[in-house]
Write a protein that holds these residues in place. Structure first.
Motif, PDB file in Angstrom:
ATOM      1  N   UNK A 198       0.799  -1.348   0.020  1.00 32.01           N
ATOM      2  CA  UNK A 198      -0.247  -0.103   0.118  1.00 32.01           C
ATOM      3  C   UNK A 198       0.640   1.395  -0.125  1.00 32.01           C
ATOM      4  N   UNK A 199       0.499   2.264  -0.712  1.00 32.63           N
ATOM      5  CA  UNK A 199       1.150   3.466  -0.834  1.00 32.63           C
ATOM      6  C   UNK A 199       0.496   4.605  -0.501  1.00 32.63           C
ATOM      7  N   UNK A 200       0.978   5.731  -0.558  1.00 31.39           N
ATOM      8  CA  UNK A 200      -0.033   7.269  -0.469  1.00 31.39           C
ATOM      9  C   UNK A 200       0.838   8.335  -1.376  1.00 31.39           C
ATOM     10  N   UNK A 201       0.063   9.280  -1.682  1.00 32.18           N
ATOM     11  CA  UNK A 201       0.538  10.217  -2.552  1.00 32.18           C
ATOM     12  C   UNK A 201       1.969  11.103  -2.078  1.00 32.18           C
ATOM     13  N   UNK A 202       1.912  11.276  -0.493  1.00 28.76           N
ATOM     14  CA  UNK A 202       3.053  12.148  -0.355  1.00 28.76           C
ATOM     15  C   UNK A 202       4.152  11.071  -0.441  1.00 28.76           C
ATOM     16  N   UNK A 203       4.266   9.894  -0.077  1.00 31.79           N
ATOM     17  CA  UNK A 203       5.319   8.865  -0.400  1.00 31.79           C
ATOM     18  C   UNK A 203       5.773   8.855  -1.735  1.00 31.79           C
ATOM     19  N   UNK A 204       4.915   8.744  -2.550  1.00 28.96           N
ATOM     20  CA  UNK A 204       5.427   8.614  -4.319  1.00 28.96           C
ATOM     21  C   UNK A 204       5.903   9.805  -4.590  1.00 28.96           C
ATOM     22  N   UNK A 205       5.606  11.087  -3.950  1.00 27.40           N
ATOM     23  CA  UNK A 205       6.001  12.637  -4.525  1.00 27.40           C
ATOM     24  C   UNK A 205       7.388  12.886  -3.718  1.00 27.40           C
ATOM     25  N   UNK A 206       7.877  12.124  -2.730  1.00 24.49           N
ATOM     26  CA  UNK A 206       8.684  12.240  -1.824  1.00 24.49           C
ATOM     27  C   UNK A 206       8.484  13.428  -1.064  1.00 24.49           C
ATOM     28  N   UNK A 207       7.164  13.895  -0.690  1.00 28.44           N
ATOM     29  CA  UNK A 207       7.016  15.080   0.104  1.00 28.44           C
ATOM     30  C   UNK A 207       6.527  14.820   1.684  1.00 28.44           C
ATOM     31  N   UNK A 208       7.008  15.576   2.429  1.00 28.56           N
ATOM     32  CA  UNK A 208       6.290  15.480   3.891  1.00 28.56           C
ATOM     33  C   UNK A 208       4.659  15.450   3.894  1.00 28.56           C
ATOM     34  N   UNK A 209       4.154  16.415   3.060  1.00 31.56           N
ATOM     35  CA  UNK A 209       2.738  16.609   3.195  1.00 31.56           C
ATOM     36  C   UNK A 209       2.433  17.196   1.807  1.00 31.56           C
ATOM     37  N   UNK A 210       1.242  16.785   1.254  1.00 32.04           N
ATOM     38  CA  UNK A 210       0.462  17.249   0.144  1.00 32.04           C
ATOM     39  C   UNK A 210      -0.597  17.840   0.315  1.00 32.04           C
ATOM     40  N   UNK A 211      -1.062  19.027  -0.281  1.00 25.42           N
ATOM     41  CA  UNK A 211      -2.192  19.775   0.113  1.00 25.42           C
ATOM     42  C   UNK A 211      -3.439  18.991  -0.184  1.00 25.42           C
ATOM     43  N   UNK A 212      -3.953  18.562   0.914  1.00 22.67           N
ATOM     44  CA  UNK A 212      -5.224  17.730   0.797  1.00 22.67           C
ATOM     45  C   UNK A 212      -6.545  18.566   0.011  1.00 22.67           C
ATOM     46  N   UNK A 213      -6.483  19.930   0.214  1.00 17.93           N
ATOM     47  CA  UNK A 213      -7.508  20.553  -0.350  1.00 17.93           C
ATOM     48  C   UNK A 213      -7.605  20.847  -1.923  1.00 17.93           C
ATOM     49  N   UNK A 214      -6.058  20.985  -2.318  1.00 15.23           N
ATOM     50  CA  UNK A 214      -5.922  21.002  -3.787  1.00 15.23           C
ATOM     51  C   UNK A 214      -6.303  19.305  -4.445  1.00 15.23           C
ATOM     52  N   UNK A 215      -5.943  18.552  -3.655  1.00  6.61           N
ATOM     53  CA  UNK A 215      -6.322  17.085  -4.388  1.00  6.61           C
ATOM     54  C   UNK A 215      -7.776  16.748  -4.260  1.00  6.61           C
ATOM     55  N   UNK A 216      -8.445  17.295  -3.313  1.00  4.96           N
ATOM     56  CA  UNK A 216     -10.003  17.185  -3.481  1.00  4.96           C
ATOM     57  C   UNK A 216     -10.545  18.259  -4.476  1.00  4.96           C
ATOM     58  N   UNK A 217     -10.028  19.224  -4.766  1.00  3.66           N
ATOM     59  CA  UNK A 217     -10.459  20.180  -5.830  1.00  3.66           C
ATOM     60  C   UNK A 217     -10.278  19.241  -7.092  1.00  3.66           C
ATOM     61  N   UNK A 218      -9.351  18.744  -7.232  1.00  4.49           N
ATOM     62  CA  UNK A 218      -8.849  18.054  -8.591  1.00  4.49           C
ATOM     63  C   UNK A 218     -10.019  16.835  -8.721  1.00  4.49           C
ATOM     64  N   UNK A 219     -10.354  16.194  -7.449  1.00  5.23           N
ATOM     65  CA  UNK A 219     -10.952  15.026  -7.702  1.00  5.23           C
ATOM     66  C   UNK A 219     -12.422  15.488  -8.308  1.00  5.23           C
ATOM     67  N   UNK A 220     -12.897  16.646  -7.533  1.00  8.79           N
ATOM     68  CA  UNK A 220     -14.358  17.002  -7.879  1.00  8.79           C
ATOM     69  C   UNK A 220     -14.399  17.614  -9.393  1.00  8.79           C
ATOM     70  N   UNK A 221     -13.247  17.994  -9.827  1.00  4.09           N
ATOM     71  CA  UNK A 221     -13.347  18.603 -11.357  1.00  4.09           C
ATOM     72  C   UNK A 221     -13.396  17.610 -12.076  1.00  4.09           C
ATOM     73  N   UNK A 222     -12.572  16.341 -11.803  1.00  2.00           N
ATOM     74  CA  UNK A 222     -12.749  15.231 -12.775  1.00  2.00           C
ATOM     75  C   UNK A 222     -14.270  14.543 -12.727  1.00  2.00           C
ATOM     76  N   UNK A 223     -14.509  14.548 -11.416  1.00  2.00           N
ATOM     77  CA  UNK A 223     -15.890  13.866 -11.181  1.00  2.00           C
ATOM     78  C   UNK A 223     -17.128  14.589 -11.851  1.00  2.00           C
TER      79      UNK A 223
END
Length: 238
Positions: A198-223
C-alpha cells in the motif's frame, strides 16, 4: 434527470457518525423513489458527495474475512483505532488521518444504471487526479481500486473502493491515501490481498505533506466531467 450534486466537506468526523449520516441521506433518496413510483409522480431525487477524514478505523465489508484483521480489541485500543462490520462490498479497509474519503450518495437513475460503469468512473476520477501529480495510476484486473506499477513485483494500492447500492442509490465510496500513516496497514491484510503493498501520494512524491484541499478540488473537477454533473458546494456539515 437531476445532475446537481451537493458536496459537503465534513472535516474530521467519527466513522459511525458519518455512516449514520450517509444512511439518512441514502434512505431519504430511496424513500422518495418509492413514493414517486407509488404515486406515479416525478419529484427530483437529490445527489450528494461527502468528503470526510476519519480517526483511525478498520471496516470489514459484507464479503470480508475477519482473519484479515491481524490485531485484537486490546491492540486496537492501544492504537486508538476502532473496528466496524459494515454493509458495503469488499473486504477490510483502513481509514485514518491524512486520507481523503469520498462518499457519493447518488441516484444513478439521474446518470446511468450501471454499477460496473459507476465503479470504473470513480477509479478514472482518481487515476486522472493522480496523473496531475505525474503518477501513472491504473486499474488491476479483478481488483477494485487504483494501483501503481500493476503487473510488477512493486504493485501497490493507493486508493481503495467499496460501495453499496439499492434501487440504484449508492453509498460508501473511495479512500485515497494522501498523507496517510501507512504503518496502520500493517495491522491488517489490505482488502484481503496478501502479496501487494500500500502507498500514499506523499510517499510517491517524496514530500512530507501534500495539500489535501488541492487534491479534493482536482477530484471534484474530474468527477464533474466524468459524471456530467453540476457541483453544488455546501458550507454546512452534518
Amino acid at each position: 434527470m437531476n445532475k446537481q450534486v451537493h458536496v459537503q466537506d465534513l472535516g474530521l468526523k467519527d466513522y459511525k457518525e458519518t455512516w449514520d449520516f450517509q444512511e439518512t441521506l441514502f434512505q431519504k433518496t430511496v424513500d422518495l423513489k418509492i413514493k414517486n413510483r407509488r404515486e406515479d409522480s416525478e419529484h427530483e431525487t437529490p445527489n450528494h458527495f461527502l468528503f470526510v477524514e476519519h480517526p483511525h478505523v478498520y471496516t470489514l465489508g459484507k464479503s470480508g474475512d475477519m482473519s484479515n484483521l491481524l490485531v485484537d480489541e486490546q491492540q486496537l485500543a492501544e492504537k486508538q483505532a476502532k473496528f466496524y462490520k459494515i454493509n458495503r462490498g469488499g473486504d477490510i479497509t483502513y481509514h485514518g488521518p491524512g486520507q481523503i474519503v469520498g462518499y457519493p450518495i447518488l441516484d444513478l437513475n439521474n446518470f446511468f444504471t450501471d454499477i460496473h460503469k459507476y465503479l470504473r468512473l470513480l477509479e478514472e476520477m482518481v487515476i486522472l487526479t493522480l496523473s496531475e501529480y505525474g503518477l501513472k495510476a491504473e486499474r488491476s484486473k479483478g481488483e477494485t481500486g487504483v494501483w501503481l506499477d500493476v503487473g510488477t513485483p512493486f504493485a501497490r494500492k493507493i486508493c481503495a473502493m467499496g460501495v453499496r447500492a439499492s434501487r440504484w442509490v449508492t453509498m460508501h465510496g473511495f479512500a485515497l491515501n494522501v498523507n496517510t500513516d501507512l504503518g496502520y496497514f500493517d495491522l491488517m491484510i489490505p482488502c484481503g490481498i496478501k502479496d501487494k503493498a500500500v502507498t500514499s501520494l506523499n510517499v510517491e512524491l517524496g514530500q512530507k505533506e501534500v495539500d489535501v484541499t488541492k487534491v479534493k478540488r482536482k477530484l471534484l473537477n474530474h468527477f464533474e466531467v466524468l459524471f456530467e454533473a453540476e457541483i453544488m458546494k455546501e458550507k454546512t456539515s452534518a
